[in-house]
Design an enzyme around this catalytic site. Structure first.
Site, short mmCIF file in Angstrom:
data_model
loop_
_atom_site.label_atom_id
_atom_site.label_comp_id
_atom_site.label_asym_id
_atom_site.label_seq_id
_atom_site.Cartn_x
_atom_site.Cartn_y
_atom_site.Cartn_z
N GLY A 22 4.21 7.34 -0.72
CA GLY A 22 2.77 7.12 -0.66
C GLY A 22 2.19 7.38 0.71
CB THR A 25 -4.11 8.02 1.54
OG1 THR A 25 -5.38 7.45 1.89
CG2 THR A 25 -3.51 7.22 0.41
N GLY A 26 -3.80 5.90 3.74
CA GLY A 26 -3.68 4.47 3.99
C GLY A 26 -2.51 4.05 4.83
CE1 TYR A 172 -0.48 -5.09 -5.66
CE2 TYR A 172 -1.20 -7.26 -4.92
CZ TYR A 172 -0.79 -5.97 -4.63
OH TYR A 172 -0.67 -5.55 -3.32
#
Length: 315
Positions: A22, A25-26, A172
């Site tokens: 991942g 981004t971020g 989550y």
């Protein structure tokens, strides 16, 4: 006064090979960028290769891109096979990618999306790459959890994929609790090998794309409050970077922001919820994860009790 650990504290990373999931981004982007700037050879393992290439172009150093869709075990296996053929060694695996508060949906393999992506995808990837790490002294698996592991969280073995009912918040929480339990059980199994260690981190509350799935009722308040209660992705990545590079970090430890309630601030050792340290649940989750993914790790269960290395905070 507590030490303020920053990217300036990252040791020279030349000669190290890192895979960051991942990373287009971020938090993942900031993690990969900092590692590359310090000399590591970094692979951005991302679902969207075009965005990954764009991210790599904004970084300095040896940065390449690998397609990886954690919602598909076929993609995880393909990515792992490609990385195994490309890389002669792996010093650092950062399990960073994730989804948050998604509407009820499943991965391509039928797993609840948050549990399947955040935990099972990374569990499988780690197992398939671990033999590249075991011969490498100082190698680390860093898995990114969240303070969400404390919120309505439990490992629902009777309904892991939320087929009877669904709460995006609790789902989550389950996935992030699973990240920690995986780290602690992995460290227990790695301890006998003496080379690779497993460490966890969380970013506090960071202003990233993850908040896009915040429930509608909370979206406006979160948007208004974001400048006050969040920190930048660069700051949010610091706990991960410390877990990945601090020479003093030990297997089974957990890093997070040092400010009040661990919302923001410079990284330090923190503790996770009491249930995250429950050894029997860790071991049951491991067995279930092996069955669901079909991935067996190249390390034997030593049968030793889990190490409490992450159970006490320090400055």
């Amino acid at each position: 006064m507590r030490e303020q650990w920053t990217t300036a504290n990252i040791p020279d990373q030349r000669g190290r090979v890192a895979v960051v999931t991942g990373a287009n981004t971020g938090l993942g982007y900031e993690t990969a960028k900092a590692l590359a700037e310090r000399g590591a050879s970094v692979v951005l393992a991302v679902r969207d290769v075009e965005k990954g290439e764009q991210a790599a172009a904004r970084m300095t150093g040896d940065v390449t891109v690998q397609a990886l869709d954690l919602t598909s075990l076929d993609s995880v296996r393909t990515a792992a096979a490609t990385l195994r053929s490309r890389l002669g060694r792996l010093d650092l695996l950062v399990n960073n990618a994730g989804v948050m508060y998604t509407p009820k949906q499943t991965t391509r393999d039928g797993f609840e999306m948050q549990f399947g992506t955040n935990h099972l995808g990374h569990f499988a990837l780690t197992g398939l790459l671990l033999d590249l790490m075991l011969p490498v002294p100082g190698s680390r698996v860093v898995t990114v959890s969240s303070t969400g592991h404390r919120i309505r969280a439990a490992i629902r073995f009777d309904d892991l994929h939320w087929q009877r009912s669904y709460s995006r918040t609790a789902a989550y929480g389950q996935s992030k609790l699973a990240n920690l339990m995986f780290t602690y059980e992995l460290q227990r199994r790695l301890a006998a090998h003496g080379t690779t260690v497993a460490v966890a981190a969380h970013p506090g509350v960071s202003n990233t794309e993850l908040i896009r799935n915040t429930p509608t009722a909370l979206r406006l308040p979160v948007t208004w409050l974001a400048p006050l209660i969040t920190q930048t992705p660069a700051m949010g990545a610091l706990p991960t970077l410390r877990a990945a590079t601090d020479p003093a970090a030990l297997g089974g430890q957990y890093y997070g922001p040092g400010g009040r309630y661990e919302v923001k601030g410079h990284p330090r050792l923190v503790t996770s919820s009491p249930q995250s340290y429950e050894a029997a649940v860790q071991q049951r989750l491991w067995a279930v994860s092996e069955d669901l993914t079909g991935v067996r790790f190249p390390i034997a269960d030593s049968g030793q009790s889990p190490s409490p290395a992450g159970s006490a905070p320090a400055a």
